[in-house]
Design a protein around this motif. Sequence first.
Motif, PDB file in Angstrom:
ATOM      1  N   LEU A 106      59.379 157.880  53.855  1.00 30.28           N
ATOM      2  CA  LEU A 106      60.696 157.265  53.720  1.00 30.28           C
ATOM      3  C   LEU A 106      61.314 157.115  55.104  1.00 30.28           C
ATOM      4  O   LEU A 106      61.557 158.102  55.800  1.00 30.28           O
ATOM      5  CB  LEU A 106      61.587 158.123  52.825  1.00 30.28           C
ATOM      6  N   GLU A 107      61.581 155.866  55.508  1.00 28.72           N
ATOM      7  CA  GLU A 107      62.204 155.576  56.795  1.00 28.72           C
ATOM      8  C   GLU A 107      63.370 154.622  56.580  1.00 28.72           C
ATOM      9  O   GLU A 107      63.180 153.492  56.122  1.00 28.72           O
ATOM     10  CB  GLU A 107      61.193 154.937  57.756  1.00 28.72           C
ATOM     11  N   ASN A 108      64.578 155.093  56.904  1.00 30.26           N
ATOM     12  CA  ASN A 108      65.775 154.244  56.804  1.00 30.26           C
ATOM     13  C   ASN A 108      65.901 153.590  55.425  1.00 30.26           C
ATOM     14  O   ASN A 108      66.075 152.371  55.301  1.00 30.26           O
ATOM     15  CB  ASN A 108      65.759 153.170  57.897  1.00 30.26           C
ATOM     16  N   ASP A 109      65.780 154.421  54.392  1.00 30.66           N
ATOM     17  CA  ASP A 109      65.956 153.986  53.001  1.00 30.66           C
ATOM     18  C   ASP A 109      64.874 153.021  52.520  1.00 30.66           C
ATOM     19  O   ASP A 109      65.045 152.329  51.514  1.00 30.66           O
ATOM     20  CB  ASP A 109      67.333 153.345  52.787  1.00 30.66           C
ATOM     21  N   LYS A 110      63.744 152.968  53.228  1.00 30.43           N
ATOM     22  CA  LYS A 110      62.623 152.145  52.791  1.00 30.43           C
ATOM     23  C   LYS A 110      61.341 152.961  52.895  1.00 30.43           C
ATOM     24  O   LYS A 110      61.135 153.681  53.874  1.00 30.43           O
ATOM     25  CB  LYS A 110      62.513 150.888  53.659  1.00 30.43           C
ATOM     26  N   VAL A 111      60.491 152.863  51.870  1.00 31.46           N
ATOM     27  CA  VAL A 111      59.226 153.593  51.884  1.00 31.46           C
ATOM     28  C   VAL A 111      58.165 152.726  52.556  1.00 31.46           C
ATOM     29  O   VAL A 111      57.940 151.578  52.148  1.00 31.46           O
ATOM     30  CB  VAL A 111      58.778 153.975  50.462  1.00 31.46           C
ATOM     31  N   VAL A 112      57.532 153.265  53.581  1.00 34.58           N
ATOM     32  CA  VAL A 112      56.479 152.559  54.306  1.00 34.58           C
ATOM     33  C   VAL A 112      55.178 153.348  54.162  1.00 34.58           C
ATOM     34  O   VAL A 112      55.160 154.467  53.660  1.00 34.58           O
ATOM     35  CB  VAL A 112      56.844 152.390  55.796  1.00 34.58           C
ATOM     36  N   GLY A 113      54.090 152.767  54.633  1.00 30.97           N
ATOM     37  CA  GLY A 113      52.818 153.478  54.622  1.00 30.97           C
ATOM     38  C   GLY A 113      52.020 153.256  53.353  1.00 30.97           C
ATOM     39  O   GLY A 113      52.220 152.278  52.628  1.00 30.97           O
ATOM     40  N   TRP A 114      51.134 154.216  53.078  1.00 31.41           N
ATOM     41  CA  TRP A 114      50.118 154.023  52.052  1.00 31.41           C
ATOM     42  C   TRP A 114      49.998 155.205  51.094  1.00 31.41           C
ATOM     43  O   TRP A 114      50.179 156.352  51.484  1.00 31.41           O
ATOM     44  CB  TRP A 114      48.749 153.823  52.713  1.00 31.41           C
ATOM     45  N   ALA A 115      49.676 154.893  49.839  1.00 30.19           N
ATOM     46  CA  ALA A 115      49.171 155.860  48.866  1.00 30.19           C
ATOM     47  C   ALA A 115      47.755 155.413  48.509  1.00 30.19           C
ATOM     48  O   ALA A 115      47.328 154.310  48.875  1.00 30.19           O
ATOM     49  CB  ALA A 115      50.062 155.905  47.627  1.00 30.19           C
ATOM     50  N   ARG A 116      47.021 156.269  47.792  1.00 30.44           N
ATOM     51  CA  ARG A 116      45.648 155.885  47.457  1.00 30.44           C
ATOM     52  C   ARG A 116      45.193 156.524  46.152  1.00 30.44           C
ATOM     53  O   ARG A 116      45.390 157.726  45.936  1.00 30.44           O
ATOM     54  CB  ARG A 116      44.682 156.296  48.567  1.00 30.44           C
TER      55      ARG A 116
END
Length: 260
Positions: free
Chosen positions: A88-98
Amino acid sequence: MAGIFLLSTQDEISPVEAADQSLFGYAWSSNIGWLKFRGMTQDGFTYGVSLDDVTGELSGYAWSSNIGWINFSPTGPYPENPQQGAKLENDKVVGWARAITGEEPFSGGWDGWIKMSGTASDSSDYGVSFADCNFTGYAWGSDIIGWISFSGPTYGVSLSSCVVTKDQPNCSFSASPDTITSPQNSSTLYWSCEADPLVESCYISEGVGEVAPAGGNQTVTVNETTLFILTCQTSEGALSILPATVQFISQPRIIEVIPR
């Protein structure tokens, strides 16, 4: 739905929920159905996805009855930037799940990656956002999983701090008889839960498995002193964990010896 369709079972892994704030509720994919963000395995282990309040990193596992466990802090290398697990960065979810099944040899070339935010094929932006304790928006899991919606009219994913009602289940659990002496080797487990708060699921350890939350009884066979654990959970994730011990006393075997 294009590609392959995989089935996994909950006894393949027993992830334990991490510290910090837990995520509760369900997300939805029209390809694979519901993703549950907190619950119990068939063995009574609690699983879930958690948010680190300091770093914003997500960790732990969500569950899909169609494709199995989804890891929110997978290791790289990742298919493309950003090179990190879900965060969670600045009210937005970034990156990956798998999806774990995407890592298996039988996955047919599907890698299981789920991108939490990015740019769609039509050049529009998509992603999972966070506001007022709730997650909204969409993640993308390729043609196999498709779009994952984090909120809808009757479902959603929230932080534990947003859950107003977290009353523990009002349950009871006992064994009768609680002491047995060989050659007797059976006892009966009894359990019940009150209707308020509503209990969603109950499990008993030592191989008994899932049981009716309203109550019931189950005869068990023991050959040694055994501790049974009843774990019940409400829809808000509150737990009740109750023990019942059956003490087993082994009688010494008496052998008659006839003198010669």
